[in-house]
Scaffold this motif. Structure first.
Motif, short mmCIF file in Angstrom:
data_model
loop_
_atom_site.label_atom_id
_atom_site.label_comp_id
_atom_site.label_asym_id
_atom_site.label_seq_id
_atom_site.Cartn_x
_atom_site.Cartn_y
_atom_site.Cartn_z
N SER A 11 -6.06 11.92 3.33
CA SER A 11 -5.22 10.85 2.80
C SER A 11 -6.07 9.72 2.23
O SER A 11 -7.07 9.33 2.83
CB SER A 11 -4.30 10.29 3.90
N ILE A 12 -5.66 9.22 1.07
CA ILE A 12 -6.29 8.08 0.42
C ILE A 12 -5.31 6.92 0.44
O ILE A 12 -4.14 7.07 0.07
CB ILE A 12 -6.68 8.41 -1.04
N TRP A 13 -5.78 5.76 0.88
CA TRP A 13 -4.95 4.57 1.01
C TRP A 13 -5.14 3.71 -0.24
O TRP A 13 -6.21 3.15 -0.47
CB TRP A 13 -5.37 3.81 2.26
N LEU A 14 -4.11 3.62 -1.06
CA LEU A 14 -4.13 2.84 -2.30
C LEU A 14 -3.42 1.51 -2.05
O LEU A 14 -2.25 1.49 -1.65
CB LEU A 14 -3.44 3.60 -3.43
N SER B 53 0.83 -1.21 0.00
CA SER B 53 0.00 0.00 0.00
C SER B 53 0.86 1.26 0.00
O SER B 53 2.03 1.25 0.40
CB SER B 53 -0.93 0.01 1.23
N VAL B 54 0.24 2.34 -0.45
CA VAL B 54 0.84 3.66 -0.43
C VAL B 54 -0.28 4.67 -0.18
O VAL B 54 -1.46 4.36 -0.41
CB VAL B 54 1.57 3.95 -1.77
N GLN B 55 0.07 5.85 0.29
CA GLN B 55 -0.94 6.87 0.58
C GLN B 55 -0.85 8.03 -0.40
O GLN B 55 0.26 8.46 -0.75
CB GLN B 55 -0.78 7.39 2.01
N ILE B 56 -2.01 8.51 -0.82
CA ILE B 56 -2.11 9.69 -1.68
C ILE B 56 -2.69 10.81 -0.83
O ILE B 56 -3.83 10.71 -0.36
CB ILE B 56 -3.01 9.44 -2.90
N ALA B 57 -1.91 11.84 -0.59
CA ALA B 57 -2.34 12.95 0.26
C ALA B 57 -2.87 14.10 -0.60
O ALA B 57 -2.31 14.41 -1.67
CB ALA B 57 -1.20 13.43 1.14
N LEU B 58 -3.94 14.73 -0.14
CA LEU B 58 -4.59 15.83 -0.86
C LEU B 58 -4.80 16.99 0.10
O LEU B 58 -5.25 16.79 1.24
CB LEU B 58 -5.95 15.38 -1.41
N SER C 229 -7.67 -6.07 -7.96
CA SER C 229 -6.31 -6.04 -7.43
C SER C 229 -5.92 -4.67 -6.90
O SER C 229 -4.95 -4.55 -6.16
CB SER C 229 -5.31 -6.46 -8.53
N LEU C 230 -6.65 -3.65 -7.29
CA LEU C 230 -6.39 -2.30 -6.80
C LEU C 230 -7.61 -1.78 -6.05
O LEU C 230 -8.75 -1.93 -6.53
CB LEU C 230 -6.07 -1.33 -7.95
N SER C 231 -7.38 -1.20 -4.88
CA SER C 231 -8.49 -0.66 -4.09
C SER C 231 -8.10 0.68 -3.51
O SER C 231 -6.91 0.98 -3.31
CB SER C 231 -8.88 -1.63 -2.97
N LEU C 232 -9.11 1.49 -3.23
CA LEU C 232 -8.93 2.81 -2.63
C LEU C 232 -9.74 2.89 -1.35
O LEU C 232 -10.90 2.47 -1.31
CB LEU C 232 -9.38 3.91 -3.59
N ARG C 233 -9.14 3.44 -0.29
CA ARG C 233 -9.83 3.66 0.96
C ARG C 233 -9.45 5.02 1.53
O ARG C 233 -8.30 5.45 1.38
CB ARG C 233 -9.49 2.55 1.97
N LYS C 234 -10.39 5.66 2.14
CA LYS C 234 -10.13 6.96 2.75
C LYS C 234 -9.69 6.76 4.19
O LYS C 234 -10.29 5.99 4.94
CB LYS C 234 -11.39 7.83 2.70
#
Length: 677
Positions: free
Chosen positions: A192-195, A117-122, A157-162
């Motif tokens: 942050s979004i958890w990919l 996993s990796v995080q996408i910050a906004l 195989s790919l998911s997004l979570r807040k």
């Protein structure tokens, strides 16, 4: 990444059961950052230890590079003028005051049957969405494809979570729709979004690439169709062309691959139906902004995933057993004990936890820390029981000492019947009994012996697990409390085979592990497991809320380095009682925040089913690290693997482990380089 040098904050004395006895032998500890640390005055998060990279300190006035007009139209102005977008590792606690960083592509190394996993910050630069929010953004993730045409499909195989804060600390991971979702941003706050990328066992190795797009949405949902007509046509053309390419190349392929390609084509066609040009035919499209995939308005994040040949074993090499309170499930979801709804609820939790490399057991607590623990709610002669016990993802399972659906001690024949069936099965080697948690006196020791005697009458090779952090208080063997602790195996032999000790006992003294192991008799199949609960506290590894991300992940590094052969966690859903599924989750009084709670009921976050915490995801990463280290050990020896763990700076001891993510990536890359076939 900005490194912050801060003192480790130790929580106030908090208790679960008998912590007062433990606290007498504890000393204060502190941690000082490295030479390159930047000294910043960071106020602690009240009541929480450790901390992360962002929450708990103020925004120091981050300034935008140029002034903006009062009104801007996201359909005409690049999203980069509205929103900061950047990436953070999974070990970062991205708080609401996290400051923006430079956006760089995401590059992940993942084995098959592994989740990374990796995080996408906004963070908004300006407000464009009205008074209540800074504005809304649309997040769209594409499939990842390899040059050979293989795919990692978004939504599978790919998911997004807040990432949602709990007690002000980022922790709950609430699922988002895929491949397109919409979230609101608030002024002065980072979201942050958890990919996550979850690689199937049969995924072909190679390099997979795709992208994630972030687009600011206009307040006026009726954007000009002329602006997006061309990009809709282009996207439709590319999607249909890809479908044809996938289907045209199925000749001669194995059946399993044909099925996967059919699934991908189905997923792609569904995405086509979600295009804005078809919105008038669908009531599910909503007010989401028209796609601008082929325009330059979106912020584009390149995703690159390297899938290598190594496959994590389905059965974890380290048995890790987690307790799940049946009474918490019954109270919150209003399911009667033994009803069909009750079985369904337990089954849902069992299957969900297996995905996290956990071997769950359901539990009901009695007086004086007696516990009824069982992995399968069905009796051994029920057809459904084999589904539980034979699941290859299960590394260990608890056998109930008494009847699950009755508290009548007269039903002793239940135990005999269970054992007569289970001991003939191939999976019997995974079985254990968990009868008592942390016995404190000779009376409780005698109860364990009595129950173990009944078990061994019918199954002499049965394993009994006993957890403890001290010896019996009313039978001191010496004046030294640690000596009393060391003699517990002698007092419980042959009525216990798995001696499960608290990591709190060791403190910083890893050398004490040798003393513990020397008291065991491996020739009689005795094992040493460990556990954490309310202790140990900072700076040692644990799963308390507010600890650093690497501190959560280090729990399993410690187990592997010390040589434990199993691990126990007393409870993963032991929050305060509630009788409504959507009620707010409250941690139990007297426990450190987060202790005993590693996942949440989705209904409390307007979702469904169990939802993971960041701490649970970091546990999973630690379990996967163990498989990497095991592979390295098999090739070069355990001593070399220990040397790599230390050389990379990942983990040297209970208070000496990395605070930064980079050493973890270095260690994994080194194992990949040395062990790839």
């Amino acid at each position: 990444m900005l490194l912050i040098d801060r003192r480790w904050a130790r929580p106030e004395d908090q208790t679960r059961g008998n912590l007062e006895r433990r606290a007498e032998s504890r000393g204060e500890m502190e941690n000082v950052g490295g030479e390159n640390s930047v000294h910043i005055n960071v106020p602690p998060v009240e009541g929480l230890g450790g901390g992360g990279t962002g929450y708990g300190w103020a925004d120091n006035g981050f300034e935008i590079s140029h002034p903006f007009p009062r009104q801007m139209d996201p359909s005409k102005v690049p999203t980069a003028d509205f929103v900061h977008v950047w990436c953070m590792p999974s070990t970062s606690n991205v708080g609401q005051q996290e400051l923006p960083q430079k956006l760089e592509p995401v590059s992940l190394l993942v084995a098959r049957n592994e989740k990374e996993s990796v995080q996408i910050a906004l963070r908004s630069k300006v407000s464009w969405g009205g008074q209540s929010t800074a504005g809304s953004v649309q997040i769209q993730c594409s499939d990842l494809s390899s040059p050979s045409g293989d795919r990692l499909i978004v939504g599978q195989s790919l998911s997004l979570r807040k990432v949602v804060p709990v007690l002000g600390v980022p922790d709950a991971l609430v699922p988002l729709d895929c491949p397109v979702c919409q979230i609101n941003l608030f002024s002065g706050e980072t979201t942050s979004i958890w990919l996550s990328v979850d690689i199937p066992c049969g995924q072909p190795p190679g390099q997979y690439e795709g992208q994630l797009l972030v687009t600011a949405l206009s307040m006026n949902s009726e954007s000009s169709t002329q602006t997006t007509a061309k990009c809709e046509k282009g996207q439709l053309y590319e999607e249909l062309k890809t479908c044809l390419d996938i289907v045209d190349s199925v000749d001669g392929k194995p059946f399993e691959e044909v099925v996967e390609r059919a699934k991908f084509t189905s997923s792609a066609l569904r995405r086509i139906l979600l295009l804005p040009c078809f919105s008038e035919f669908s009531s599910d499209y909503g007010d989401v902004m028209e796609e601008d995939v082929l325009t330059n308005l979106a912020v584009r994040l390149k995703l690159c995933v390297t899938v290598w040949e190594f496959t994590l074993p389905l059965t974890p090499s380290l048995p890790v057993v987690f307790g799940v309170s049946e009474t918490v499930i019954e109270d919150r979801f209003g399911v009667g004990h033994g009803t069909n709804e009750w079985y369904d609820a337990l089954d849902q939790h069992f299957l969900w936890l297996l995905k996290h490399r956990i071997s769950p057991f359901f539990c009901r607590w009695g007086d004086s820390m007696r516990v009824l623990a069982y992995t399968c709610p069905w009796s051994a002669d029920h057809p459904n029981s084999e589904k539980y016990y034979s699941d290859p993802r299960l590394a260990a399972y608890a056998v109930p000492y008494g009847p699950i659906l009755s508290c009548d001690d007269a039903a002793k024949d239940t135990l005999q019947k269970e054992l007569e069936i289970l001991k003939t099965k191939p999976h019997w080697r995974k079985a254990y009994f968990y009868l008592w948690d942390e016995p404190l006196n000779l009376e409780q020791y005698n109860c364990i012996k009595d129950m173990s005697t009944q078990i061994r009458l019918h199954a002499p090779d049965a394993r009994v697990l006993t957890s403890y952090y001290c010896g019996p208080g009313d039978a001191p063997i010496s004046d030294n409390s640690f000596e009393n602790f060391l003699k517990v195996p002698a007092l419980l032999r042959p009525h216990t085979q798995i001696f499960c000790t608290s990591e709190w006992v060791l403190g910083n003294r890893e050398d004490l592990v040798k003393n513990i192991i020397s008291e065991l008799q491996p020739e009689n199949h005795e094992e040493w497991w460990t556990y954490v609960c309310m202790g140990p506290t900072d700076p040692h590894p644990n799963w308390h809320l507010g600890m650093r991300g690497t501190q959560h992940r280090a729990v399993l590094w410690r187990v592997w380095k010390e040589g434990g052969t199993g691990f126990l966690y007393w409870g993963a859903n032991c929050y305060e009682k509630a009788t409504v599924p959507g009620a707010e989750v409250r941690f139990r009084r007297g426990l450190p925040p987060g202790d005993g709670v590693l996942f949440y009921p989705g209904e409390a976050f307007s979702s469904k089913g169990p939802i993971a915490s960041l701490r649970l995801e970091r546990f999973l990463s630690g379990m996967q690290d163990i498989e990497y280290l095991r592979l390295y050990s098999e090739k070069f020896g355990r001593e070399e693997a220990l040397a790599l763990l230390e050389k990379a700076g990942v983990y040297l001891g209970p208070d000496r482990y990395t605070l930064d993510h980079m050493p973890i990536d270095f260690m994994r890359s080194e194992i990949y380089r040395c062990c790839r076939s």
